[in-house]
Design a protein around this motif. Sequence first.
Motif, PDB file in Angstrom:
ATOM      1  N   VAL A 158       0.838  -1.196   0.000  1.00  0.00           N
ATOM      2  CA  VAL A 158       0.000   0.000   0.000  1.00  0.00           C
ATOM      3  C   VAL A 158       0.876   1.251   0.000  1.00  0.00           C
ATOM      4  O   VAL A 158       0.581   2.231  -0.702  1.00  0.00           O
ATOM      5  N   GLN A 159       1.948   1.221   0.767  1.00  0.00           N
ATOM      6  CA  GLN A 159       2.880   2.356   0.772  1.00  0.00           C
ATOM      7  C   GLN A 159       3.437   2.601  -0.631  1.00  0.00           C
ATOM      8  O   GLN A 159       3.556   3.754  -1.084  1.00  0.00           O
ATOM      9  N   GLN A 160       3.737   1.543  -1.337  1.00  0.00           N
ATOM     10  CA  GLN A 160       4.316   1.688  -2.673  1.00  0.00           C
ATOM     11  C   GLN A 160       3.296   2.190  -3.686  1.00  0.00           C
ATOM     12  O   GLN A 160       3.608   3.052  -4.522  1.00  0.00           O
ATOM     13  N   ILE A 161       2.070   1.693  -3.619  1.00  0.00           N
ATOM     14  CA  ILE A 161       1.086   2.180  -4.593  1.00  0.00           C
ATOM     15  C   ILE A 161       0.665   3.619  -4.280  1.00  0.00           C
ATOM     16  O   ILE A 161       0.297   4.375  -5.178  1.00  0.00           O
ATOM     17  N   MET A 162       0.749   4.015  -3.003  1.00  0.00           N
ATOM     18  CA  MET A 162       0.437   5.398  -2.679  1.00  0.00           C
ATOM     19  C   MET A 162       1.527   6.336  -3.194  1.00  0.00           C
ATOM     20  O   MET A 162       1.246   7.474  -3.601  1.00  0.00           O
ATOM     21  N   MET A 181      -7.141  23.058  -7.010  1.00  0.00           N
ATOM     22  CA  MET A 181      -6.734  22.145  -8.063  1.00  0.00           C
ATOM     23  C   MET A 181      -5.867  21.008  -7.540  1.00  0.00           C
ATOM     24  O   MET A 181      -5.605  20.037  -8.254  1.00  0.00           O
ATOM     25  N   PHE A 182      -5.405  21.109  -6.284  1.00  0.00           N
ATOM     26  CA  PHE A 182      -4.507  20.116  -5.701  1.00  0.00           C
ATOM     27  C   PHE A 182      -5.215  19.227  -4.674  1.00  0.00           C
ATOM     28  O   PHE A 182      -4.558  18.557  -3.881  1.00  0.00           O
ATOM     29  N   LEU A 183      -6.537  19.213  -4.700  1.00  0.00           N
ATOM     30  CA  LEU A 183      -7.260  18.386  -3.732  1.00  0.00           C
ATOM     31  C   LEU A 183      -7.024  16.897  -3.932  1.00  0.00           C
ATOM     32  O   LEU A 183      -7.132  16.110  -2.992  1.00  0.00           O
ATOM     33  N   SER A 184      -6.702  16.481  -5.170  1.00  0.00           N
ATOM     34  CA  SER A 184      -6.399  15.058  -5.384  1.00  0.00           C
ATOM     35  C   SER A 184      -5.112  14.647  -4.685  1.00  0.00           C
ATOM     36  O   SER A 184      -4.878  13.457  -4.460  1.00  0.00           O
ATOM     37  N   PHE A 185      -4.262  15.622  -4.314  1.00  0.00           N
ATOM     38  CA  PHE A 185      -3.037  15.331  -3.571  1.00  0.00           C
ATOM     39  C   PHE A 185      -3.313  15.042  -2.102  1.00  0.00           C
ATOM     40  O   PHE A 185      -2.429  14.550  -1.396  1.00  0.00           O
ATOM     41  N   VAL A 186      -4.519  15.370  -1.633  1.00  0.00           N
ATOM     42  CA  VAL A 186      -4.829  15.199  -0.213  1.00  0.00           C
ATOM     43  C   VAL A 186      -4.723  13.723   0.185  1.00  0.00           C
ATOM     44  O   VAL A 186      -4.286  13.406   1.299  1.00  0.00           O
ATOM     45  N   ILE A 187      -5.088  12.819  -0.706  1.00  0.00           N
ATOM     46  CA  ILE A 187      -5.068  11.383  -0.380  1.00  0.00           C
ATOM     47  C   ILE A 187      -3.671  10.925   0.009  1.00  0.00           C
ATOM     48  O   ILE A 187      -3.478  10.392   1.113  1.00  0.00           O
ATOM     49  N   PRO A 188      -2.639  11.092  -0.853  1.00  0.00           N
ATOM     50  CA  PRO A 188      -1.309  10.633  -0.432  1.00  0.00           C
ATOM     51  C   PRO A 188      -0.707  11.483   0.690  1.00  0.00           C
ATOM     52  O   PRO A 188       0.015  10.948   1.550  1.00  0.00           O
ATOM     53  N   MET A 189      -0.991  12.797   0.709  1.00  0.00           N
ATOM     54  CA  MET A 189      -0.433  13.625   1.775  1.00  0.00           C
ATOM     55  C   MET A 189      -0.975  13.186   3.138  1.00  0.00           C
ATOM     56  O   MET A 189      -0.228  13.084   4.113  1.00  0.00           O
ATOM     57  N   ALA A 190      -2.284  12.944   3.214  1.00  0.00           N
ATOM     58  CA  ALA A 190      -2.873  12.494   4.471  1.00  0.00           C
ATOM     59  C   ALA A 190      -2.372  11.101   4.841  1.00  0.00           C
ATOM     60  O   ALA A 190      -2.082  10.824   6.011  1.00  0.00           O
ATOM     61  N   TYR A 191      -2.252  10.221   3.845  1.00  0.00           N
ATOM     62  CA  TYR A 191      -1.806   8.849   4.095  1.00  0.00           C
ATOM     63  C   TYR A 191      -0.418   8.834   4.730  1.00  0.00           C
ATOM     64  O   TYR A 191      -0.196   8.169   5.757  1.00  0.00           O
ATOM     65  N   PHE A 192       0.544   9.534   4.153  1.00  0.00           N
ATOM     66  CA  PHE A 192       1.920   9.503   4.668  1.00  0.00           C
ATOM     67  C   PHE A 192       2.058  10.328   5.941  1.00  0.00           C
ATOM     68  O   PHE A 192       2.912  10.004   6.787  1.00  0.00           O
ATOM     69  N   THR A 193       1.247  11.376   6.116  1.00  0.00           N
ATOM     70  CA  THR A 193       1.336  12.187   7.329  1.00  0.00           C
ATOM     71  C   THR A 193       0.980  11.369   8.569  1.00  0.00           C
ATOM     72  O   THR A 193       1.557  11.581   9.644  1.00  0.00           O
ATOM     73  N   VAL A 194       0.056  10.437   8.437  1.00  0.00           N
ATOM     74  CA  VAL A 194      -0.289   9.560   9.563  1.00  0.00           C
ATOM     75  C   VAL A 194       0.948   8.838  10.066  1.00  0.00           C
ATOM     76  O   VAL A 194       1.169   8.707  11.280  1.00  0.00           O
TER      77      VAL A 194
END
Length: 471
Positions: free
Chosen positions: A283-287, A308-321
Amino acid sequence: MLRFFRTYVPYQYLSLLALLMLIRLPFVLHPLPLLIPELNWLLIGEQMSQGDLLYRDIWDSVSPLSALVYWGLDTLFGRSQLAYHAAATAVSIFQIAYFNYVTNNRDVYPDRYFWPGLIYMLFLHLSFDCLTLSPVLLSTSFLLLAFGTLIKQMDRRGATDEVFEVGFYIGLAALFYLPSALFILWAALSLLLYTGATFRQHSLSLFGFLFPIAVTVLFYYLNDSLDDFNRNLLASVFRVRQYSLTDFQALFTSLLIPLGLGVLGFLSLFNTVRSFVNFQQRVQQIMMLYFLTAVLTIVLMPFLAPMMFLSFVIPMAYFTVYYFENARKFWLAELSFTGAFGLMMLVFYQGALQLIPGIELGRLSSLRVQPSPLPADIRNRQVLIIGEDLSAYRQNRLATPYLSWDLAKYDLKNLDNYEAVINVFDHFRKDPPDYIVDHENVVEKLFQRAPALAAQYEPTPIAGVYRRKGV
C-alpha cells in the motif's frame, strides 16, 4: 487532539463531523467571496437548465459530469453559491468518512484510530477556495473509491473481476475532471506490480475505464456534437491555460505544511523500528505511485490554485499519519500536530476573512470576481464578455456560446477567416447579447467583417462596452 482521536470507536465520526462544521461555521455568518471559476460553473448550470447542450451551445472546457452536477444544483436552487458550498461539505464528509473507514477496515496502518480521517479533514482546508464544489473535489471522491477497491484486491492472493470497478471509478473521475484520466496508469502499474492480475483482468480494468467515456462520446455523437466535444474538452486539456488566475504565493503557502508533513511521513518509514506486513508495504508503494501520477496532472491544470490540488490530499494524508505514528515521543507528535493545525487554520482564515489587516497572504485576489464594468442598474440582461474577466455576468446572463475566452478565440481571434465570421454572426443571430463587454479589442474588427452586426450595436460611454440598439 491526537490523543482524543486515538480511540477507535464509532462515535468519533460525530466528533470529526462536529470539528468540520466548527471550522466552516464562520462562513455561515461571513459569506465567502465569489470566485471566477465558481461563477463560470454557475453560468454553465444556468445555461444547461435552459436547455443548452454543453460544448455545442456552451463553449467551456469543464468536464461533462461536473457540468451535470451544476445543472442539477441550478435546477433545484437556481444560481446559488451557498448550494455549492453545502454540496461541497457533503462531498467532504463522504471523503473523510470513507478514507478513515477504508484505511482502518483494511488494516492499512499497524493500529486502528481516527487519525486518517482527522488529517484528511484538516488537509481539505488548504485554502478557502477548497470549500466550493470544484470538479477536482468531485473527481477525488471516485479516486478514493478506486483506491479502496484496489487495496481490497491487494489483500487477496490474486486479483478478481472487481478490478473492473477500479477502472470504472477512474473513468468516472475523468468525466468529472479530465486530467484524472492519468490515474489509469497508476491503477495499471499497481495491478501489474503488486497483484496477481491476469491479462483478462487488466483488460477488464481498462474496459471499466473506457466504458463511461464511450457512453459520453456516444451521447455527443447522437446529438451531432462530437466535433464540439473533441474541440472544447478533449483537445482543450492540452491548450486551455488560464494562467492569469494563478496565485503562486497563495499556492505555495497552502501546500507547504501538508506537503511537508507528507514528505516527513514518507521519510519516517525508513527510520522506524516498527515492522509492516507485506500488504502494508505494498500500500505504501502504490500510494507513492499515486503521488507521482498526481504530479503529472499539474501540467494539464487550466490554472494553479489550492483547489486544483485536492487530489493530492489522499497521499499527503496517508503519509502524514506515519509521521505522527512513528514519532519517538507522543507529546512531540501532539505538539507538532497542534502547531500544524494552528498554522493551517491561520492561512485558511486569513485568506477568507483577512484576520490580519494589510496582509494579502492567501487572499487569492486574482481568482476573485471583481466589480462589474457595467452600471449597477444593468441586471438580468443578455451579456457577452470577450475576455477572461467574467464579472459582468454576476448579475446578468450569458449570451452566445462564448463562455470560455480560451475557446472563443477559435472564432473571435480568427476574424480574417470567413467561416469564423459566419459562426459568430450565426451565434449572434440565435442569441443576441444586449451588451458586449470587449476586454480584447476585437469588436471593431468584428463589426468591419460583419456590417449587419455593426448596424445593431452602438458604443456606450464606458470604454469597450457596446449596447444593442433599442435596449
